[in-house]
Design an enzyme around this catalytic site. Structure first.
Site, mmCIF file in Angstrom:
data_model
loop_
_atom_site.group_PDB
_atom_site.id
_atom_site.type_symbol
_atom_site.label_atom_id
_atom_site.label_comp_id
_atom_site.label_asym_id
_atom_site.label_seq_id
_atom_site.Cartn_x
_atom_site.Cartn_y
_atom_site.Cartn_z
ATOM 1 C CB CYS A 56 -0.793 -0.118 1.189
ATOM 2 S SG CYS A 56 -1.882 1.423 1.301
ATOM 3 C CB CYS A 61 -3.456 2.630 -1.541
ATOM 4 S SG CYS A 61 -3.573 0.640 -0.999
ATOM 5 C CE LYS A 64 -5.096 3.628 -5.954
ATOM 6 N NZ LYS A 64 -5.597 2.331 -5.984
ATOM 7 C CE1 TYR A 198 -7.269 -2.288 -6.537
ATOM 8 C CE2 TYR A 198 -8.040 -4.642 -6.798
ATOM 9 C CZ TYR A 198 -7.051 -3.916 -6.321
ATOM 10 O OH TYR A 198 -6.469 -4.058 -5.132
ATOM 11 C CD GLU A 202 -7.281 1.666 -8.874
ATOM 12 O OE1 GLU A 202 -8.162 1.864 -8.320
ATOM 13 O OE2 GLU A 202 -6.064 0.953 -8.558
ATOM 14 C CG HIS A 465 -29.079 21.283 -3.659
ATOM 15 N ND1 HIS A 465 -29.062 20.734 -4.647
ATOM 16 C CD2 HIS A 465 -29.201 22.590 -4.171
ATOM 17 C CE1 HIS A 465 -29.192 21.101 -5.602
ATOM 18 N NE2 HIS A 465 -29.375 22.250 -5.412
ATOM 19 C CD GLU A 470 -28.594 17.223 -3.642
ATOM 20 O OE1 GLU A 470 -29.208 17.374 -2.981
ATOM 21 O OE2 GLU A 470 -27.768 18.048 -4.402
#
Length: 492
Positions: A56, A61, A64, A198, A202, A465, A470
């Site tokens: 990671c 992670c 990346k 993935y 990525e 909003h 939302e």
């Protein structure tokens, strides 16, 4: 077997200095245990190596996400002109790979240093050596100081995994993986990414965002294991941004030409052969657990049917005092936060009288593709298979992020989906989101799903909003109804 009459050297020996192992080690030490961490990185075929912290921090992670952010900033520069920002020569704005690479590596090294300091402060012994089981109570390692054997009351296998290479000519000689891409001295140039999980998407995504020609070779399906409608939208969004896809293709060989470029040959599903030249070939065809390298069979630890991973129950292997966390576990999410959480909970059970077990259900994740995809819970395919079409309701909607209005960015793939049981309050089974900041959006809803979120509660929630999150509170169209899921208005 090594004698343990005088007591073992440690209460806990962690083999593997990645996120899960380190979390367990630090937690155990804070509870009074005597702990050691063994960690050693075998260089890649290209010679890439890195420091303490695991995949990671070093090659996963963190680098990346930083390169993904660099690509997003390129989009922001382009959008900013529509918002009134002026550049004297916008056509001359370019990206410098060397500067990004150095910045990323500087950050990674700073995390390596902080990690070592943390272990020292918590009085965890850090041993820079590869841990090999001699028997169920002993590991052997070789460091700069020489060979050493270590005994412990408990062992934790946390060695994670490394990328696979295909068995084709030139793969290891000329190809790279995600273990190499973040530290490449030279810019990758025209890149072929082989694999459409993935990691592949990525890498192709941020490389295209940084201005490089990027092609993804897909053997079967994109994002296997994820909701396939969402996977299709992600690949379509990437194609819209210029990433090319070679579908139903299998690589056959890589050769290096006189000019230094790589000639790749592949076949399509009908057996037709094709070829093209690239500057870089990146394999992202899956990962293998590193259990063989540590000789788990000498400790009596059994591996699952794949011959690599460990099918543990509550992180406990078939050898009662040997445990495992992270990517070595069979059919568990291969995610850093999962390993960290499981490692901490295990340490508390071993040394803190806790009884809390790791819950591997409803773990949220995000694919950091150019247009991000976040999800939690099950896919539409799994829901229909598990509960039947008559017992599942699929809510869905397209939406338009406010930020996309002025630069008139495409909204064709901004889409959300909620999968729920059809009866009663309609318990939510899965939530899927494609759009900007998907990880930030889905994280909060993951907590709600842990609390047994229902459609009744979701529809009763007042949204903030204008935000993209939302949109989940506004969702009301079901696939069953056949109504148009496209937005009619942003404010009503």
């Amino acid at each position: 077997m090594a004698p343990i009459g005088d007591g073992p050297d440690y209460d806990l020996v962690v083999i593997g200095g990645g996120s899960g192992g380190l979390a367990a080690a630090k937690e155990a030490a804070s509870l009074g245990a005597k702990v050691a961490v063994l960690d050693y990185v075998t260089p890649t075929p290209k010679g890439t190596r890195w420091g303490l912290g695991g995949t990671c921090v070093n090659v996963g992670c963190i680098p990346k996400k930083l390169m993904h952010q660099a690509a997003l900033l390129g989009d922001a520069i382009e959008d900013s002109q529509s918002y009134g920002w002026q550049f004297s020569n916008p056509e001359n704005i370019k990206h410098d790979w060397g500067i990004l690479r150095q910045a990323v590596q500087n950050h990674v090294k700073s995390v390596n240093w902080v990690t070592r300091v943390e272990l020292r402060d918590k009085k965890v012994d850090y041993i820079n050596g590869l841990g090999l089981f001699k028997d169920a109570h002993t590991v052997q390692t070789t460091t700069k100081q020489g060979e050493r054997t270590i005994t412990s009351k408990y062992f934790l296998i946390a060695v994670g995994g490394r990328p696979r290479y295909p068995n084709i000519p030139g793969a290891t000689e000329y190809g790279i993986t995600s273990d190499d891409v973040f530290s490449l001295e030279d810019s990758p140039g025209k890149t072929l990414v082989i694999g459409a999980g993935y990691i592949g998407l990525e890498c192709a995504g941020f490389l295209r965002g940084l201005g490089y020609d990027a092609t993804v070779m897909v053997r079967s399906v994109v994002l296997r294991g994820f909701d396939q409608q969402m996977a299709g939208l992600i690949s379509a969004a990437m194609e819209e941004r210029g990433v090319k896809f070679l579908r139903k293709c299998v690589p056959k060989s890589i050769e290096k030409a006189i000019d230094g470029k790589l000639l790749v040959k592949w076949t399509s599903e009908n057996g037709q052969e094709f070829g093209d030249t690239f500057d870089t070939v990146l394999f992202a065809i899956g990962r293998r657990a590193l259990t063989r390298e540590m000789q788990v069979e000498k400790a009596g630890v059994q591996v699952a049917g794949d011959g690599e991973k460990i099918d543990a129950v509550n992180e406990q292997t078939n050898v009662p005092h040997i445990y495992a966390v992270g990517d070595v576990l069979y059919k568990k999410p291969e995610l850093t936060p999962v390993a960290i959480h499981a490692g901490r909970l295990l340490a508390r059970r071993l040394f803190g009288n806790s009884t809390v077990q790791m819950d591997y259900e409803n773990v949220a994740t995000t694919v950091f593709s150019p247009l991000e995809y976040g999800c939690v819970g099950i896919s539409e395919e799994v829901a229909l298979q598990r509960y039947g079409e008559d017992n599942v309701e699929i809510y869905h909607a397209y939406y338009k992020p406010t930020e996309f209005f002025i630069p008139q960015r495409s909204i064709a793939h901004c889409y959300i989906k909620v999968i729920a049981k059809r009866g009663g309050d309609q318990k939510v089974l899965g939530m899927h989101f494609i759009g900007p900041q998907a990880g930030e959006v889905i994280q909060g809803f993951a907590a709600a799903m842990k609390c047994n979120l229902t459609m009744n509660a979701l529809m009763s929630t007042v949204g903030i909003h204008p935000t993209i999150a939302e949109e989940f509170t506004r969702i009301n169209v079901t696939k069953r109804s056949g109504k148009d899921p496209n937005p009619a208005s942003c404010c009503s």
